[in-house]
Design a protein around this motif. Structure first.
Motif, PDB file in Angstrom:
ATOM      1  N   SER A   3       1.897   3.326  -1.350  1.00  0.00           N
ATOM      2  CA  SER A   3       1.022   2.026  -0.678  1.00  0.00           C
ATOM      3  C   SER A   3      -0.415   2.341  -1.162  1.00  0.00           C
ATOM      4  O   SER A   3      -0.714   3.377  -1.499  1.00  0.00           O
ATOM      5  CB  SER A   3       1.204   2.073   0.626  1.00  0.00           C
ATOM      6  OG  SER A   3       0.799   3.154   1.189  1.00  0.00           O
ATOM      7  N   GLU A   5      -4.065   2.904  -2.183  1.00  0.00           N
ATOM      8  CA  GLU A   5      -4.813   3.178  -3.468  1.00  0.00           C
ATOM      9  C   GLU A   5      -3.690   3.384  -4.608  1.00  0.00           C
ATOM     10  O   GLU A   5      -3.944   2.911  -5.713  1.00  0.00           O
ATOM     11  CB  GLU A   5      -5.627   4.451  -3.443  1.00  0.00           C
ATOM     12  CG  GLU A   5      -6.457   4.597  -2.201  1.00  0.00           C
ATOM     13  CD  GLU A   5      -7.807   4.088  -2.450  1.00  0.00           C
ATOM     14  OE1 GLU A   5      -8.143   3.614  -3.619  1.00  0.00           O
ATOM     15  OE2 GLU A   5      -8.635   3.964  -1.215  1.00  0.00           O
ATOM     16  N   LEU A   7      -0.862   1.908  -5.100  1.00  0.00           N
ATOM     17  CA  LEU A   7      -0.296   0.874  -5.222  1.00  0.00           C
ATOM     18  C   LEU A   7      -1.439  -0.158  -6.012  1.00  0.00           C
ATOM     19  O   LEU A   7      -1.141  -0.811  -7.191  1.00  0.00           O
ATOM     20  CB  LEU A   7      -0.012  -0.059  -3.910  1.00  0.00           C
ATOM     21  CG  LEU A   7       0.665  -1.416  -4.169  1.00  0.00           C
ATOM     22  CD1 LEU A   7       2.071  -1.445  -5.151  1.00  0.00           C
ATOM     23  CD2 LEU A   7       0.852  -2.221  -2.894  1.00  0.00           C
ATOM     24  N   ASP A   8      -2.401  -0.047  -5.739  1.00  0.00           N
ATOM     25  CA  ASP A   8      -3.682  -0.574  -6.329  1.00  0.00           C
ATOM     26  C   ASP A   8      -3.569  -0.234  -8.016  1.00  0.00           C
ATOM     27  O   ASP A   8      -3.730  -0.913  -8.848  1.00  0.00           O
ATOM     28  CB  ASP A   8      -4.890  -0.264  -5.588  1.00  0.00           C
ATOM     29  CG  ASP A   8      -5.129  -1.473  -4.618  1.00  0.00           C
ATOM     30  OD1 ASP A   8      -4.330  -2.359  -4.543  1.00  0.00           O
ATOM     31  OD2 ASP A   8      -6.255  -0.902  -4.047  1.00  0.00           O
ATOM     32  N   GLN A   9      -3.561   1.185  -8.133  1.00  0.00           N
ATOM     33  CA  GLN A   9      -3.725   1.608  -9.600  1.00  0.00           C
ATOM     34  C   GLN A   9      -2.369   1.041 -10.351  1.00  0.00           C
ATOM     35  O   GLN A   9      -2.621   0.709 -11.328  1.00  0.00           O
ATOM     36  CB  GLN A   9      -3.570   3.195  -9.388  1.00  0.00           C
ATOM     37  CG  GLN A   9      -4.906   3.508  -9.152  1.00  0.00           C
ATOM     38  CD  GLN A   9      -5.026   5.171  -9.086  1.00  0.00           C
ATOM     39  OE1 GLN A   9      -4.184   5.753  -9.788  1.00  0.00           O
ATOM     40  NE2 GLN A   9      -6.076   5.697  -8.351  1.00  0.00           N
ATOM     41  N   GLN A  10      -1.372   1.002  -9.791  1.00  0.00           N
ATOM     42  CA  GLN A  10       0.028   0.657 -10.201  1.00  0.00           C
ATOM     43  C   GLN A  10      -0.172  -0.908 -10.573  1.00  0.00           C
ATOM     44  O   GLN A  10       0.284  -1.190 -11.788  1.00  0.00           O
ATOM     45  CB  GLN A  10       1.258   0.866  -9.365  1.00  0.00           C
ATOM     46  CG  GLN A  10       1.632   2.317  -9.317  1.00  0.00           C
ATOM     47  CD  GLN A  10       1.961   3.088 -10.708  1.00  0.00           C
ATOM     48  OE1 GLN A  10       2.824   2.674 -11.281  1.00  0.00           O
ATOM     49  NE2 GLN A  10       1.302   4.120 -11.060  1.00  0.00           N
ATOM     50  N   ILE A  11      -0.474  -1.449  -9.710  1.00  0.00           N
ATOM     51  CA  ILE A  11      -0.807  -3.227  -9.938  1.00  0.00           C
ATOM     52  C   ILE A  11      -1.785  -3.299 -11.073  1.00  0.00           C
ATOM     53  O   ILE A  11      -1.514  -4.186 -12.044  1.00  0.00           O
ATOM     54  CB  ILE A  11      -1.135  -3.867  -8.553  1.00  0.00           C
ATOM     55  CG1 ILE A  11      -0.068  -3.750  -7.563  1.00  0.00           C
ATOM     56  CG2 ILE A  11      -1.482  -5.313  -9.134  1.00  0.00           C
ATOM     57  CD1 ILE A  11      -0.409  -4.282  -6.375  1.00  0.00           C
ATOM     58  N   TYR A  12      -3.042  -2.609 -11.038  1.00  0.00           N
ATOM     59  CA  TYR A  12      -4.039  -2.605 -11.989  1.00  0.00           C
ATOM     60  C   TYR A  12      -3.324  -2.422 -13.479  1.00  0.00           C
ATOM     61  O   TYR A  12      -3.647  -3.243 -14.507  1.00  0.00           O
ATOM     62  CB  TYR A  12      -5.013  -1.799 -11.825  1.00  0.00           C
ATOM     63  CG  TYR A  12      -6.354  -2.141 -12.996  1.00  0.00           C
ATOM     64  CD1 TYR A  12      -7.288  -3.042 -12.604  1.00  0.00           C
ATOM     65  CD2 TYR A  12      -6.335  -1.193 -13.938  1.00  0.00           C
ATOM     66  CE1 TYR A  12      -8.033  -3.146 -13.527  1.00  0.00           C
ATOM     67  CE2 TYR A  12      -7.463  -1.444 -14.866  1.00  0.00           C
ATOM     68  CZ  TYR A  12      -8.270  -2.117 -14.406  1.00  0.00           C
ATOM     69  OH  TYR A  12      -9.487  -2.570 -15.390  1.00  0.00           O
ATOM     70  N   LYS A  13      -2.558  -1.428 -13.560  1.00  0.00           N
ATOM     71  CA  LYS A  13      -2.065  -0.885 -14.717  1.00  0.00           C
ATOM     72  C   LYS A  13      -0.901  -1.927 -15.175  1.00  0.00           C
ATOM     73  O   LYS A  13      -1.025  -2.496 -16.434  1.00  0.00           O
ATOM     74  CB  LYS A  13      -1.325   0.471 -14.446  1.00  0.00           C
ATOM     75  CG  LYS A  13      -0.742   1.093 -15.903  1.00  0.00           C
ATOM     76  CD  LYS A  13      -0.461   2.355 -15.534  1.00  0.00           C
ATOM     77  CE  LYS A  13       0.211   3.116 -17.015  1.00  0.00           C
ATOM     78  NZ  LYS A  13       1.200   4.117 -16.487  1.00  0.00           N
ATOM     79  N   ALA A  14      -0.156  -2.554 -14.275  1.00  0.00           N
ATOM     80  CA  ALA A  14       0.683  -3.497 -14.530  1.00  0.00           C
ATOM     81  C   ALA A  14       0.030  -4.838 -15.312  1.00  0.00           C
ATOM     82  O   ALA A  14       0.407  -5.333 -16.133  1.00  0.00           O
ATOM     83  CB  ALA A  14       1.772  -3.863 -13.321  1.00  0.00           C
ATOM     84  N   LEU A  15      -0.842  -5.070 -14.544  1.00  0.00           N
ATOM     85  CA  LEU A  15      -1.700  -6.409 -15.014  1.00  0.00           C
ATOM     86  C   LEU A  15      -2.424  -6.172 -16.339  1.00  0.00           C
ATOM     87  O   LEU A  15      -2.395  -7.067 -17.183  1.00  0.00           O
ATOM     88  CB  LEU A  15      -2.755  -6.685 -14.020  1.00  0.00           C
ATOM     89  CG  LEU A  15      -2.327  -7.296 -12.538  1.00  0.00           C
ATOM     90  CD1 LEU A  15      -3.604  -7.377 -11.532  1.00  0.00           C
ATOM     91  CD2 LEU A  15      -1.714  -8.938 -12.849  1.00  0.00           C
ATOM     92  N   ILE A  16      -2.887  -5.039 -16.666  1.00  0.00           N
ATOM     93  CA  ILE A  16      -3.402  -4.807 -18.011  1.00  0.00           C
ATOM     94  C   ILE A  16      -2.192  -4.890 -18.995  1.00  0.00           C
ATOM     95  O   ILE A  16      -2.288  -5.317 -20.088  1.00  0.00           O
ATOM     96  CB  ILE A  16      -3.983  -3.251 -17.964  1.00  0.00           C
ATOM     97  CG1 ILE A  16      -5.387  -3.467 -17.205  1.00  0.00           C
ATOM     98  CG2 ILE A  16      -4.276  -2.962 -19.506  1.00  0.00           C
ATOM     99  CD1 ILE A  16      -6.471  -4.122 -18.031  1.00  0.00           C
ATOM    100  N   GLU A  17      -1.167  -4.122 -18.810  1.00  0.00           N
ATOM    101  CA  GLU A  17       0.051  -4.239 -19.686  1.00  0.00           C
ATOM    102  C   GLU A  17       0.595  -5.678 -19.878  1.00  0.00           C
ATOM    103  O   GLU A  17       1.155  -5.861 -20.901  1.00  0.00           O
ATOM    104  CB  GLU A  17       1.220  -2.983 -19.294  1.00  0.00           C
ATOM    105  CG  GLU A  17       0.728  -1.825 -19.319  1.00  0.00           C
ATOM    106  CD  GLU A  17       1.672  -0.697 -18.868  1.00  0.00           C
ATOM    107  OE1 GLU A  17       2.900  -1.233 -18.483  1.00  0.00           O
ATOM    108  OE2 GLU A  17       1.830   0.538 -19.041  1.00  0.00           O
ATOM    109  N   MET A  18       0.438  -6.274 -18.852  1.00  0.00           N
ATOM    110  CA  MET A  18       1.112  -7.599 -19.072  1.00  0.00           C
ATOM    111  C   MET A  18       0.008  -8.699 -19.681  1.00  0.00           C
ATOM    112  O   MET A  18       0.393  -9.844 -20.053  1.00  0.00           O
ATOM    113  CB  MET A  18       1.378  -8.404 -17.695  1.00  0.00           C
ATOM    114  CG  MET A  18       2.493  -7.752 -17.005  1.00  0.00           C
ATOM    115  SD  MET A  18       2.399  -8.200 -15.279  1.00  0.00           S
ATOM    116  CE  MET A  18       3.457  -9.632 -15.173  1.00  0.00           C
TER     117      MET A  18
END
Lengths: 221, 238
Positions: A3, A5, A7-18
């Motif tokens: 949860s 920080e 989670l934020d990092q994971q979401i940010y990374k996912a958004l970049i990859e998408m």
């Protein structure tokens, strides 16, 4: 699932990859390109392939753009920090003759609208329900452009921003900066396009293209 | 000119001398395709908008050429990534301006469970607004699944599931997540609390209160976590 920080990092990374965020750091670019390597690359749209089509916009883009100025653009990465520089104003390669001076006092249509409205080319094109390439091409290839198109563009600008009709018309008939450059250097010369070729390269939707074809055909009759 | 480094090209552009435009053309040809590939999947805008975005960014690269600072003798990949990131920062503002003009939120009433969202959207006619949204979600899920099909070794399973979860968000949730992460700086700590000016901007953009924003974000985080915890990723389901 973690949860906060993490989670934020994971979401940010996912958004970049998408490809849902514009990559803004070298690491972003690396991640995005790794993801892209696993997908098919569509070809570059033809409208973007030729830089000479946009080169006249370089002379138009002299107004300050506060929110997108280098200081904000660079704020994400100290390594690419804005550096003060003495920028030498652009000077023509040779002394302009009288005709060039007279014509250069009238800005091309898109440049004129940028000046009048303070908006960016793409915003202006959106307001006029056309595309930036279309507005660029109708000036570059004005000899092929039906007068009815000019009238339509004059009327749209007048209706949208109250632009003076004679000023708008002059800006559509004016030899643009690219041609002035072409008189100095051969590199910017180009083949003339017919109005149908202009539409093909314009990036306009097929329905929008039909409107412009109908205008041209009405004029031919 | 083709042999010139990026730094040399930017220096020529910034000088606005005789070779400035030739330098810009060289720079344009060098980066146009790579930059287009990086931004072509951005959501919420049309392909024509993406072309405008790319063109506008390349023109602004000319305008801001004097602000570019390279990294000396870094390897070619590093230099390339640095330049593309610099273009990305230029593009960011224009992209959000385009999105701001296009945002029309679906509805304040949103189902709480993503299964409900999926089923209600599937019933919408394909040409309708919600039908299009469903189609967009399907495409995004397919794109993510495509990555899984082609290469699973280099992408973590959890990351794939997370991408699937993001692809199921409603339009408003997606917009708020994207608006939030516009301000996110990787590697920095304590970013859950957005700066007040950022909260104001997001609330204004979506016509919501700061409390609404907090709730939507919290709900979206929960939804993502639930999705990830409840589902094996696409490649494991096959």
């Amino acid at each position: 699932m973690e949860s906060g920080e993490e989670l934020d990092q994971q979401i940010y990374k996912a958004l970049i990859e998408m490809g849902w965020l514009v990559p803004q750091t070298e690491e972003d670019v690396r991640l995005a390109e790794e993801a892209l390597n696993q997908l098919d690359y569509p070809p570059l749209p033809p409208a973007l392939a030729d830089p000479s089509r946009f080169i006249h916009l370089l002379d138009d883009g002299t107004e300050e753009d506060g929110e997108n100025s280098p200081s904000t653009v660079e704020s994400r990465d100290d390594g690419v920090a804005a550096i003060p520089a003495i920028v030498t104003p652009f000077r023509p390669a040779k002394q302009a003759n009288q005709e060039e001076v007279a014509s250069s006092q009238v800005r091309p249509y898109l440049g004129m609208l940028c000046e009048v409205t303070g908006q960016t080319p793409s915003l202006i094109a959106g307001e006029l329900d056309v595309t930036v390439p279309f507005l660029t091409l109708v000036v570059q290839h004005r000899e092929s452009v039906p007068d009815s198109w000019r009238t339509e563009l004059v009327e749209r600008a007048a209706a949208k921003w109250g632009v003076d009709r004679s000023r708008a018309r002059r800006s559509l008939e004016h030899p643009d900066q690219q041609e002035i450059a072409a008189s100095r250097r051969t590199a910017y010369s180009m083949k003339k396009l017919s109005y149908r070729e202009i539409l093909k390269r314009s990036g306009l939707r097929p329905e929008a293209q039909k409107i412009w074809i109908a205008l041209a055909e009405a004029e031919e009759k | 000119m083709n042999e010139a480094t990026d730094e040399q090209l930017f220096a020529l552009m910034a000088g606005r001398g005789e070779e400035a435009k030739e330098a810009w053309e060289t720079f344009y040809r060098r980066y146009i395709n790579d930059f287009y590939q990086l931004v072509r999947r951005l959501p919420g805008v049309t392909p024509s908008d993406i072309e405008d975005l790319v063109q506008d960014t390349m023109v602004k690269a000319w305008k801001f050429a004097h602000t570019f600072q390279g990294n000396g003798d870094g390897d070619a990949d590093a230099v390339r990534q640095r330049t593309l990131a610099w273009l990305g920062r230029i593009a960011q503002h224009h992209y959000w301006e385009m999105r701001r003009r296009k945002i029309t939120l679906v509805s304040d009433h949103e189902p709480q469970e993503d299964e409900q969202i999926g089923s209600s959207l599937k019933e919408e006619p394909r040409g309708s607004r919600l039908g299009k949204l469903h189609h967009e979600i399907e495409k995004a899920v397919a794109a993510v699944t495509g990555i899984a099909e082609e290469e699973t070794d280099t992408v973590s399973i959890q990351m794939l599931t997370l991408q699937e979860a993001l692809a199921t968000l409603t339009e408003r949730e997606r917009e708020i997540i994207l608006a939030t992460y516009e301000h996110y700086e990787p590697g920095q700590q304590q970013q859950r609390r957005l700066p007040p000016n950022v909260v104001d901007a997001i609330c204004k953009r979506f016509n919501i209160t700061p409390e609404n924003l907090r709730q939507i974000r919290g709900r979206t985080d929960k939804k993502i976590k639930q999705y990830v915890n409840a589902r094996p990723p696409a490649n494991m389901r096959r």
